[in-house]
Design a protein around this motif. Structure first.
Motif, PDB file in Angstrom:
ATOM      1  N   GLU A  97      53.912   6.107  56.476  1.00  0.00           N
ATOM      2  CA  GLU A  97      53.095   5.013  55.865  1.00  0.00           C
ATOM      3  C   GLU A  97      51.766   5.357  55.421  1.00  0.00           C
ATOM      4  O   GLU A  97      51.143   4.753  54.523  1.00  0.00           O
ATOM      5  N   THR A  98      51.110   6.149  56.789  1.00  0.00           N
ATOM      6  CA  THR A  98      49.672   6.487  56.254  1.00  0.00           C
ATOM      7  C   THR A  98      49.294   8.051  56.378  1.00  0.00           C
ATOM      8  O   THR A  98      48.435   8.351  55.830  1.00  0.00           O
ATOM      9  N   ILE A  99      50.313   8.682  56.767  1.00  0.00           N
ATOM     10  CA  ILE A  99      50.107   9.963  57.078  1.00  0.00           C
ATOM     11  C   ILE A  99      50.754  10.961  55.952  1.00  0.00           C
ATOM     12  O   ILE A  99      52.021  10.779  55.888  1.00  0.00           O
ATOM     13  N   PRO A 100      50.224  11.744  55.308  1.00  0.00           N
ATOM     14  CA  PRO A 100      50.864  12.734  54.299  1.00  0.00           C
ATOM     15  C   PRO A 100      52.194  13.471  55.020  1.00  0.00           C
ATOM     16  O   PRO A 100      52.003  13.696  56.163  1.00  0.00           O
ATOM     17  N   PRO A 101      53.229  13.392  54.158  1.00  0.00           N
ATOM     18  CA  PRO A 101      54.646  13.980  55.013  1.00  0.00           C
ATOM     19  C   PRO A 101      54.504  15.250  55.536  1.00  0.00           C
ATOM     20  O   PRO A 101      55.012  15.656  56.529  1.00  0.00           O
ATOM     21  N   PHE A 102      54.042  16.147  54.921  1.00  0.00           N
ATOM     22  CA  PHE A 102      53.911  17.547  55.361  1.00  0.00           C
ATOM     23  C   PHE A 102      53.250  17.627  56.260  1.00  0.00           C
ATOM     24  O   PHE A 102      53.337  18.659  57.390  1.00  0.00           O
ATOM     25  N   ILE A 103      51.800  17.242  56.533  1.00  0.00           N
ATOM     26  CA  ILE A 103      51.168  17.341  57.685  1.00  0.00           C
ATOM     27  C   ILE A 103      51.609  16.467  58.828  1.00  0.00           C
ATOM     28  O   ILE A 103      51.301  16.798  59.845  1.00  0.00           O
ATOM     29  N   LEU A 104      52.390  15.455  58.825  1.00  0.00           N
ATOM     30  CA  LEU A 104      53.039  14.841  59.646  1.00  0.00           C
ATOM     31  C   LEU A 104      54.102  15.698  60.251  1.00  0.00           C
ATOM     32  O   LEU A 104      53.986  15.694  61.429  1.00  0.00           O
ATOM     33  N   ALA A 105      54.702  16.226  59.690  1.00  0.00           N
ATOM     34  CA  ALA A 105      55.841  17.216  60.193  1.00  0.00           C
ATOM     35  C   ALA A 105      55.273  18.266  60.768  1.00  0.00           C
ATOM     36  O   ALA A 105      55.618  18.960  61.784  1.00  0.00           O
ATOM     37  N   GLY A 106      54.266  18.791  60.169  1.00  0.00           N
ATOM     38  CA  GLY A 106      53.350  20.114  60.721  1.00  0.00           C
ATOM     39  C   GLY A 106      52.773  19.933  62.198  1.00  0.00           C
ATOM     40  O   GLY A 106      53.168  20.461  62.879  1.00  0.00           O
TER      41      GLY A 106
ATOM     42  N   THR B 129      47.261  18.572  48.862  1.00  0.00           N
ATOM     43  CA  THR B 129      45.983  17.516  48.830  1.00  0.00           C
ATOM     44  C   THR B 129      44.973  18.040  49.684  1.00  0.00           C
ATOM     45  O   THR B 129      44.770  17.717  50.828  1.00  0.00           O
ATOM     46  N   PRO B 130      44.085  18.810  49.069  1.00  0.00           N
ATOM     47  CA  PRO B 130      42.959  19.504  49.810  1.00  0.00           C
ATOM     48  C   PRO B 130      42.268  18.576  50.706  1.00  0.00           C
ATOM     49  O   PRO B 130      41.462  18.514  51.589  1.00  0.00           O
ATOM     50  N   ASN B 131      41.815  17.257  50.054  1.00  0.00           N
ATOM     51  CA  ASN B 131      40.759  16.312  50.387  1.00  0.00           C
ATOM     52  C   ASN B 131      41.715  15.150  51.175  1.00  0.00           C
ATOM     53  O   ASN B 131      42.107  14.172  50.648  1.00  0.00           O
ATOM     54  N   ILE B 132      41.957  15.348  52.414  1.00  0.00           N
ATOM     55  CA  ILE B 132      42.842  14.330  53.241  1.00  0.00           C
ATOM     56  C   ILE B 132      41.740  13.454  53.733  1.00  0.00           C
ATOM     57  O   ILE B 132      41.079  13.777  54.669  1.00  0.00           O
ATOM     58  N   THR B 133      42.173  12.015  53.716  1.00  0.00           N
ATOM     59  CA  THR B 133      41.306  11.147  54.513  1.00  0.00           C
ATOM     60  C   THR B 133      41.902  10.582  55.589  1.00  0.00           C
ATOM     61  O   THR B 133      42.799   9.904  55.512  1.00  0.00           O
ATOM     62  N   TYR B 134      41.274  11.025  56.848  1.00  0.00           N
ATOM     63  CA  TYR B 134      41.966  10.692  58.017  1.00  0.00           C
ATOM     64  C   TYR B 134      41.840   9.303  58.433  1.00  0.00           C
ATOM     65  O   TYR B 134      42.452   8.748  59.285  1.00  0.00           O
ATOM     66  N   GLU B 135      40.650   8.855  57.953  1.00  0.00           N
ATOM     67  CA  GLU B 135      40.305   7.514  58.316  1.00  0.00           C
ATOM     68  C   GLU B 135      41.318   6.425  57.988  1.00  0.00           C
ATOM     69  O   GLU B 135      41.423   5.301  58.512  1.00  0.00           O
ATOM     70  N   THR B 136      42.353   6.831  56.827  1.00  0.00           N
ATOM     71  CA  THR B 136      43.425   5.955  56.476  1.00  0.00           C
ATOM     72  C   THR B 136      44.600   5.972  57.119  1.00  0.00           C
ATOM     73  O   THR B 136      45.502   5.175  57.333  1.00  0.00           O
TER      74      THR B 136
END
Length: 298
Positions: A28-37, A203-210
């Motif tokens: 919902e708010t975390i990019p899929p590949f970084i979530l799985a990673g 997506t090099p610029n990942i916004t963790y605040e979201t």
């Protein structure tokens, strides 16, 4: 002994069924590949830490690392990573339902490679599986025109094929392989690095605040219960009963995923979806029953 078996059955049937819901909430708010990673990196780190304190760490040869890397790419980076990506665009229930086709894909690949022979039960099982998929998509043809939905469906099918190929390679085994826990932790850590690298490349610029607290908790849940608890329980069951019987638990996974998706995410369950589920599960069961019979005859 029976108490441990029942507990392990519950962990695999329930926790692996909830992973589809966890992934849906996570993306919902975390990019899929970084979530799985991150999920896999946490899981691998937990297992490797356990092995360290138990003094069960092993030296890794180049051959062992290469094999672990190959299986990690097939069964985690592609299978788990693309499943996570797919759930950004399709429902958790649909993802779990399509994933039950994995045993049929394994069978089809084995038939193509000549490892198994075609039989009436095999044909019947494939027919039921395809009939279930037809019912599932008969009323969704227009949705396939939506690029995101179409990419999600394509991703989940590639994930199943990758998992199936990895399963066949794993079953062939190796005389120089690492222990089960050491092998799995290595695969998870490799996948964690690869998947997060893929996301940062896209997506090099990942916004963790979201990232919402809900999604972060889902990611932690997936790492602890979906990977560590679920896999340990699965490994224990394999050491106690046949792999054919353990495979039946995938039927419980889809029921859990469909129910939780309906209960918590308001995903719609229609009569057509129920019939499709019954046909697909029947097809997979027929194929597994045939395999079990062949083994008992040997």
């Amino acid at each position: 002994m029976r108490t441990k078996l029942y507990l392990a059955f519950f962990c695999v049937a329930f926790f692996w069924g909830t992973t589809f819901l966890g992934i849906k909430i996570g993306v919902e708010t975390i990019p899929p590949f970084i979530l799985a990673g991150i999920r896999n990196f946490i899981s691998g780190f937990i297992i490797i830490t356990y092995l360290f304190y138990q003094k069960r760490l092993e030296k890794i040869s180049i051959h062992q690392f290469a094999r672990a890397f190959l299986l990690s790419m097939l069964m985690i980076v592609l299978a788990n990573g693309l499943t996570t990506y797919a759930e950004k665009y399709i429902s958790s229930g649909l993802a779990s339902l399509i994933s039950t086709l994995n045993p049929l894909f394994v069978l089809l690949i084995n038939l193509f490679l000549g490892y198994e022979k075609l039989s009436f039960k095999t044909i019947l099982g494939i027919f039921f599986g395809m009939l279930g998929m037809f019912l599932l998509y008969q009323s969704r043809i227009e949705e396939l025109l939506v690029p995101e939905y179409r990419f999600g469906i394509l991703a989940i099918f590639i994930a199943i094929i990758s998992w199936s190929i990895g399963t066949i390679i794993t079953k062939k085994g190796s005389t120089k392989t690492l222990s089960m826990l050491m092998n799995v932790s290595l695969q998870m850590i490799i996948a964690g690095v690869v998947l997060t690298s893929i996301q940062f490349t896209l997506t090099p610029n990942i916004t963790y605040e979201t990232w919402s607290t809900r999604s972060i908790l889902a990611m932690i849940y997936l790492a602890l219960f979906g990977s560590v608890v679920g896999y340990v329980a699965f490994s224990y069951l394999l050491s106690q009963i046949s792999s054919t019987k353990v495979t039946v638990l995938s039927y419980a996974n889809v029921v859990v995923a469909l129910f939780l998706g309906w209960l918590l995410l308001d995903e719609i369950i229609t009569l057509r979806i129920i019939l499709a589920t019954l046909f697909i599960i029947s097809g997979v069961f027929i194929v597994n029953y045939k395999r079990k019979k062949l083994r008992s005859d040997l």
